[in-house]
Design a protein around this motif. Structure first.
Motif, PDB file in Angstrom:
ATOM      1  N   HIS A 105       0.484  -1.527   0.204  1.00 13.36           N
ATOM      2  CA  HIS A 105       0.037   0.428   0.020  1.00 13.36           C
ATOM      3  C   HIS A 105       0.861   1.320   0.443  1.00 13.36           C
ATOM      4  N   LEU A 106       2.097   1.158   0.878  1.00 14.66           N
ATOM      5  CA  LEU A 106       2.868   2.383   0.812  1.00 14.66           C
ATOM      6  C   LEU A 106       3.772   2.786  -0.481  1.00 14.66           C
ATOM      7  N   THR A 107       4.038   1.100  -0.703  1.00 17.76           N
ATOM      8  CA  THR A 107       4.502   1.723  -1.964  1.00 17.76           C
ATOM      9  C   THR A 107       4.253   2.552  -3.333  1.00 17.76           C
ATOM     10  N   ASP A 108       2.506   1.724  -3.423  1.00 18.72           N
ATOM     11  CA  ASP A 108       2.213   2.350  -4.516  1.00 18.72           C
ATOM     12  C   ASP A 108       1.814   3.387  -4.135  1.00 18.72           C
ATOM     13  N   THR A 109       1.340   4.394  -3.077  1.00 15.00           N
ATOM     14  CA  THR A 109       1.042   5.383  -3.045  1.00 15.00           C
ATOM     15  C   THR A 109       2.108   6.683  -2.927  1.00 15.00           C
ATOM     16  N   LEU A 110       2.988   6.277  -2.748  1.00 15.59           N
ATOM     17  CA  LEU A 110       4.029   7.095  -2.218  1.00 15.59           C
ATOM     18  C   LEU A 110       4.997   6.961  -3.062  1.00 15.59           C
ATOM     19  N   PHE A 111       5.487   5.893  -4.197  1.00 14.77           N
ATOM     20  CA  PHE A 111       6.219   5.912  -4.745  1.00 14.77           C
ATOM     21  C   PHE A 111       5.806   6.063  -6.769  1.00 14.77           C
ATOM     22  N   ASP A 112       5.650   6.821  -7.358  1.00 16.58           N
ATOM     23  CA  ASP A 112       6.045   6.092  -8.949  1.00 16.58           C
ATOM     24  C   ASP A 112       6.524   5.255  -9.891  1.00 16.58           C
ATOM     25  N   ALA A 113       6.437   4.183 -10.472  1.00 18.23           N
ATOM     26  CA  ALA A 113       7.242   3.373 -10.859  1.00 18.23           C
ATOM     27  C   ALA A 113       7.851   3.901 -11.485  1.00 18.23           C
ATOM     28  N   ASP A 114       7.627   4.658 -12.523  1.00 16.12           N
ATOM     29  CA  ASP A 114       8.714   5.442 -13.372  1.00 16.12           C
ATOM     30  C   ASP A 114       9.854   6.234 -13.435  1.00 16.12           C
ATOM     31  N   ARG A 115      10.493   6.254 -11.733  1.00 14.58           N
ATOM     32  CA  ARG A 115      11.390   7.490 -11.476  1.00 14.58           C
ATOM     33  C   ARG A 115      12.474   6.767 -10.606  1.00 14.58           C
ATOM     34  N   ALA A 116      13.260   6.620 -10.022  1.00 11.77           N
ATOM     35  CA  ALA A 116      14.070   6.525  -9.070  1.00 11.77           C
ATOM     36  C   ALA A 116      14.113   8.380  -8.215  1.00 11.77           C
ATOM     37  N   TYR A 117      14.521   7.139  -6.816  1.00 10.67           N
ATOM     38  CA  TYR A 117      14.093   8.070  -5.880  1.00 10.67           C
ATOM     39  C   TYR A 117      16.275   8.141  -5.386  1.00 10.67           C
ATOM     40  N   SER A 118      16.474   9.400  -4.504  1.00 11.22           N
ATOM     41  CA  SER A 118      17.250   8.818  -3.369  1.00 11.22           C
ATOM     42  C   SER A 118      17.031   8.586  -2.536  1.00 11.22           C
ATOM     43  N   GLU A 119      18.217   8.658  -1.450  1.00 10.70           N
ATOM     44  CA  GLU A 119      17.727   8.328  -0.239  1.00 10.70           C
ATOM     45  C   GLU A 119      16.878   8.562   0.020  1.00 10.70           C
ATOM     46  N   ARG A 120      17.284  10.061   0.286  1.00 11.70           N
ATOM     47  CA  ARG A 120      16.874  11.737   1.173  1.00 11.70           C
ATOM     48  C   ARG A 120      14.842  11.524   0.474  1.00 11.70           C
ATOM     49  N   GLU A 121      14.822  10.882  -0.341  1.00  7.62           N
ATOM     50  CA  GLU A 121      13.670  11.511  -1.683  1.00  7.62           C
ATOM     51  C   GLU A 121      12.738  10.079  -0.694  1.00  7.62           C
ATOM     52  N   VAL A 122      12.949   8.992  -0.605  1.00  5.30           N
ATOM     53  CA  VAL A 122      12.314   7.894  -0.243  1.00  5.30           C
ATOM     54  C   VAL A 122      12.579   8.252   0.890  1.00  5.30           C
ATOM     55  N   ASN A 123      13.394   8.765   2.399  1.00  7.62           N
ATOM     56  CA  ASN A 123      12.749   8.898   3.601  1.00  7.62           C
ATOM     57  C   ASN A 123      11.624   9.942   3.889  1.00  7.62           C
ATOM     58  N   ASP A 124      12.386  10.597   2.943  1.00  8.79           N
ATOM     59  CA  ASP A 124      10.596  12.382   2.821  1.00  8.79           C
ATOM     60  C   ASP A 124       9.870  11.570   3.119  1.00  8.79           C
ATOM     61  N   ALA A 125       9.443  11.110   1.723  1.00  6.39           N
ATOM     62  CA  ALA A 125       8.845   9.846   1.517  1.00  6.39           C
ATOM     63  C   ALA A 125       7.630   8.971   2.928  1.00  6.39           C
ATOM     64  N   PHE A 126       8.753   8.402   3.347  1.00  6.75           N
ATOM     65  CA  PHE A 126       8.061   7.199   4.269  1.00  6.75           C
ATOM     66  C   PHE A 126       7.816   8.612   5.659  1.00  6.75           C
ATOM     67  N   ARG A 127       8.503   9.196   6.027  1.00  7.66           N
ATOM     68  CA  ARG A 127       8.282  10.254   7.041  1.00  7.66           C
ATOM     69  C   ARG A 127       7.108  11.247   6.941  1.00  7.66           C
ATOM     70  N   THR A 128       6.047  10.871   6.018  1.00  7.83           N
ATOM     71  CA  THR A 128       4.963  11.895   6.162  1.00  7.83           C
ATOM     72  C   THR A 128       3.802  10.608   6.567  1.00  7.83           C
ATOM     73  N   VAL A 129       3.998   9.603   6.867  1.00  4.69           N
ATOM     74  CA  VAL A 129       3.134   8.285   7.337  1.00  4.69           C
ATOM     75  C   VAL A 129       4.781   7.448   9.289  1.00  4.69           C
ATOM     76  N   HIS A 130       5.381   7.447   8.948  1.00  5.42           N
ATOM     77  CA  HIS A 130       6.129   7.001   9.825  1.00  5.42           C
ATOM     78  C   HIS A 130       7.614   7.914   9.557  1.00  5.42           C
ATOM     79  N   ASP A 131       7.760   7.591  12.008  1.00  5.27           N
ATOM     80  CA  ASP A 131       8.873   8.694  11.910  1.00  5.27           C
ATOM     81  C   ASP A 131      10.197   7.285  11.774  1.00  5.27           C
ATOM     82  N   ASP A 132       9.885   5.858  11.675  1.00  2.00           N
ATOM     83  CA  ASP A 132      11.478   5.429  11.659  1.00  2.00           C
ATOM     84  C   ASP A 132      11.471   4.573   9.687  1.00  2.00           C
TER      85      ASP A 132
END
Length: 162
Positions: A105-132
């Motif tokens: 659910h989170l990966t489908d909601t937070l990330f587009d399948a057609d692009r690469a994300y830096s670790e910072r962008e991945v962390n920022d996306a996950f931080r919108t729902v959880h601190d860990d």
């Protein structure tokens, strides 16, 4: 509006927000552990956005939105609703099957399948729902939902396999 006020209720977070508004936050300070801790709440609340170059910008439009909470994850599967409160993940499920469903659910909601994300962008996306963010990132890689480049420079959402 309550989420905005809650995000600004902490004095340190309010100071950080003010420095971002005034464009008085050097990038190295924004990357400090203390700033990152508070930055997640500001990003999640929509008070701040990270620009493509990595800089931060306060978004004044957030104060013009209508009343009521903004649900960033309106289509949480019914089985997972107990893990969320006010749009935030309260716990990462221990049972592997349920955790996998949450991660899908989170990966489908937070990330587009057609692009690469830096670790910072991945962390920022996950931080919108959880601190860990590290745990969520690690679980997604382990479950094969996010693919990490061999040099560690980027992540991609893995296309769903039929």
């Amino acid at each position: 509006m309550d989420q905005l006020l809650a995000a600004l209720a902490d004095p340190e977070r309010l100071r950080l927000y003010a420095r971002i508004v005034l464009d008085d936050l050097p990038p190295r300070e924004a990357d400090s552990p203390a700033a990152r801790k508070h930055l997640g709440r500001l990003l999640a609340g929509g008070l701040v956005e990270r620009l493509p170059d990595g800089s931060l910008r306060a978004d004044p439009a957030v104060f013009r939105r209508g009343p009521g909470p903004v649900d960033t994850h309106p289509t949480v599967p019914r089985r997972l609703t107990g893990f969320f409160a006010h749009g935030r993940l309260t716990a990462i499920p221990v049972r592997p099957v349920v955790r996998h469903e949450l991660l899908v659910h989170l990966t489908d909601t937070l990330f587009d399948a057609d692009r690469a994300y830096s670790e910072r962008e991945v962390n920022d996306a996950f931080r919108t729902v959880h601190d860990d963010t590290a745990a969520l990132r690690r679980h997604c890689v382990t479950d094969g939902l996010l693919e990490r480049a061999s040099d560690g420079s980027s992540y991609r959402r893995v296309h769903a396999r039929a």
